[in-house]
Design a protein around this motif. Structure first.
Motif, short mmCIF file in Angstrom:
data_model
loop_
_atom_site.label_atom_id
_atom_site.label_comp_id
_atom_site.label_asym_id
_atom_site.label_seq_id
_atom_site.Cartn_x
_atom_site.Cartn_y
_atom_site.Cartn_z
N LEU A 27 0.01 5.30 12.68
CA LEU A 27 1.36 5.48 11.82
C LEU A 27 1.45 6.76 11.13
CD1 LEU A 27 0.52 2.07 12.03
CD2 LEU A 27 2.94 1.85 11.12
N GLN A 28 2.60 7.22 10.98
CA GLN A 28 2.52 8.22 9.89
C GLN A 28 3.15 7.50 8.61
OE1 GLN A 28 1.35 11.04 11.84
NE2 GLN A 28 2.73 12.01 10.35
N PRO A 29 2.68 8.16 7.54
CA PRO A 29 3.25 7.48 6.01
C PRO A 29 4.80 7.20 5.96
CG PRO A 29 2.28 9.59 5.61
CD PRO A 29 2.09 9.17 7.23
N SER A 30 5.46 7.99 6.58
CA SER A 30 6.86 7.82 6.41
C SER A 30 7.41 6.65 7.13
CB SER A 30 7.74 9.10 7.34
OG SER A 30 7.38 9.01 8.72
N VAL A 31 6.82 6.19 7.83
CA VAL A 31 7.18 4.71 8.34
C VAL A 31 7.12 3.44 7.62
CG1 VAL A 31 6.39 2.97 10.26
CG2 VAL A 31 6.37 5.25 10.75
N ILE A 32 6.49 3.67 6.49
CA ILE A 32 6.69 2.68 5.59
C ILE A 32 7.92 2.31 4.52
CG2 ILE A 32 5.19 1.83 3.44
CD1 ILE A 32 2.99 3.37 4.02
N LEU A 59 0.81 -1.22 -0.11
CA LEU A 59 -0.04 0.15 0.10
C LEU A 59 0.81 1.26 0.03
CD1 LEU A 59 -2.65 -1.23 2.62
CD2 LEU A 59 -2.76 -1.09 0.21
N ARG A 60 2.26 0.99 -0.10
CA ARG A 60 3.06 2.22 -0.22
C ARG A 60 2.58 3.37 -1.03
NH1 ARG A 60 8.61 1.46 1.22
NH2 ARG A 60 8.25 -0.75 0.89
N ASP A 61 1.80 3.31 -2.08
CA ASP A 61 1.61 4.38 -2.90
C ASP A 61 0.40 5.18 -2.68
OD1 ASP A 61 4.04 3.82 -4.33
OD2 ASP A 61 2.82 2.26 -5.87
N ILE A 62 -0.43 4.54 -1.77
CA ILE A 62 -1.86 5.17 -1.56
C ILE A 62 -1.92 5.73 -0.05
CG2 ILE A 62 -2.91 3.69 -3.10
CD1 ILE A 62 -4.26 2.06 -0.89
N LEU A 63 -0.84 5.35 0.70
CA LEU A 63 -0.97 5.96 2.08
C LEU A 63 0.18 7.07 2.23
CD1 LEU A 63 -0.44 2.47 4.14
CD2 LEU A 63 -2.69 3.74 3.76
N TYR A 98 10.55 1.97 5.99
CA TYR A 98 11.31 1.17 6.85
C TYR A 98 10.92 -0.36 6.44
CZ TYR A 98 12.94 5.40 9.49
OH TYR A 98 13.61 6.42 9.76
N ILE A 99 9.81 -0.61 5.95
CA ILE A 99 9.26 -1.80 5.63
C ILE A 99 9.67 -2.48 4.07
CG2 ILE A 99 7.19 -3.08 5.43
CD1 ILE A 99 5.72 -1.24 7.24
N PRO A 100 10.57 -3.38 4.14
CA PRO A 100 10.74 -3.94 2.87
C PRO A 100 9.81 -4.39 1.95
CG PRO A 100 11.29 -5.56 4.75
CD PRO A 100 10.95 -4.23 5.20
N ARG A 101 9.94 -4.32 0.76
CA ARG A 101 8.68 -4.50 -0.37
C ARG A 101 8.47 -6.15 -0.26
NH1 ARG A 101 7.17 -0.52 -3.73
NH2 ARG A 101 8.32 1.38 -3.53
N GLU A 102 7.28 -6.55 -0.04
CA GLU A 102 6.85 -8.03 -0.41
C GLU A 102 7.82 -9.15 0.11
OE1 GLU A 102 5.74 -8.43 -4.31
OE2 GLU A 102 4.95 -6.13 -4.51
N VAL A 103 8.14 -8.90 1.42
CA VAL A 103 8.93 -9.86 2.05
C VAL A 103 8.14 -9.82 3.70
CG1 VAL A 103 11.01 -9.70 0.84
CG2 VAL A 103 10.93 -8.40 3.00
N PRO A 104 8.29 -11.20 4.21
CA PRO A 104 7.90 -11.08 5.52
C PRO A 104 8.48 -10.07 6.64
CG PRO A 104 8.14 -13.30 4.68
CD PRO A 104 8.84 -12.49 3.71
N TYR A 105 7.72 -9.25 7.13
CA TYR A 105 8.36 -8.53 8.16
C TYR A 105 7.32 -8.09 9.33
CZ TYR A 105 11.13 -4.43 9.12
OH TYR A 105 12.30 -3.68 9.65
#
Length: 246
Positions: free
Chosen positions: A171-176, A92-96, A178-185
């Protein structure tokens, strides 16, 4: 403000029930947990919900559709592989692009979400975690004092109080980033990474009702409830226009 309801997990603690229904569709009285949760969000001023799905997600989509029956907009994402407890946000990186709520799809609470959001803004937090006090009983006698030293005290099977996460976050959108793309986290991975970067992470204490249906004891408590036994915050949930998925 958008709310992300995480409904992609599969909990083996609730077997054999979870073989038939995903956690968010477990019943409380005559209604699924997720229906009560969506009603609670609507009553707290949330008008747009994104549900992340995985295991048996087709059932959730079939029952709740676009959310119009509950006066709320619902859209969905789907995990092709498990992404952990927070990895779904990478989809959801592009819409949050503004502060948002994330919550587990198997919780029931009368938390005042507006107060939590207000606290989050006042503290200028990167993440605010809703917390509640829970007691844990130890099955052993606990010795107070240093090892190989004189004992200072003894407590027989004490109850210890801890503040635990309710599974509800702002959460603030800037937090995203720090989350790697499409891997378990995991959410724990995210918080530890934010703390390592000295990001402001706050807790917001709740003193009221909270059940985590994904845990066996809370699930049993939920089965003892009828919708009339729930706190006042739930009184009209799922009853918009007389509609229910049950």
């Amino acid at each position: 403000m958008k709310a992300i309801i995480q409904c992609g997990g599969r909990v083996r603690r609730l077997m054999p029930y979870a073989m038939v229904l995903p956690k968010p569709l477990m019943p409380v009285g005559s209604r699924p947990v997720l229906e009560l949760l969506i009603g609670w969000l609507r009553r707290n001023g949330i008008s747009e919900v994104i549900i992340t799905t995985g295991y048996l997600g087709c059932l959730i989509k079939t029952l709740f559709g676009d959310g119009s029956a509950w006066g709320i907009s619902i859209s969905y994402t789907e995990e092709t592989e498990p992404l952990g407890t927070i990895g779904q946000l990478s989809l959801l990186r592009d819409i949050l692009d503004e502060p948002f709520i994330v919550l587990n799809g198997d919780v029931l609470t009368d938390l005042n979400l507006s107060r939590m959001i207000g606290f989050h803004h006042r503290m200028e937090a990167a993440v605010t975690i809703a917390t509640v006090a829970r007691q844990t009983k130890l099955d052993f006698g606990v010795l107070d004092g240093l090892p190989n030293a004189c004992i200072q005290g003894f407590r027989e099977k004490p109850h210890l109080t801890h503040f635990v996460s309710m599974g509800i976050y702002c959460l603030q959108p800037s937090v995203i980033r720090y989350i790697p793309r499409e891997v378990p986290y995991g959410f724990d991975d995210l918080i530890l990474r934010l703390l390592a970067h000295r990001a402001p992470v706050f807790s917001f204490q709740h003193d009221g009702f909270w059940l985590d249906i994904g845990h066996t004891d809370d699930f049993r408590k939920a089965q003892e409830l009828s919708c009339n036994d729930l706190p006042p915050a739930f009184e009209t949930m799922g009853e918009l226009e007389g509609t229910s998925v049950a």
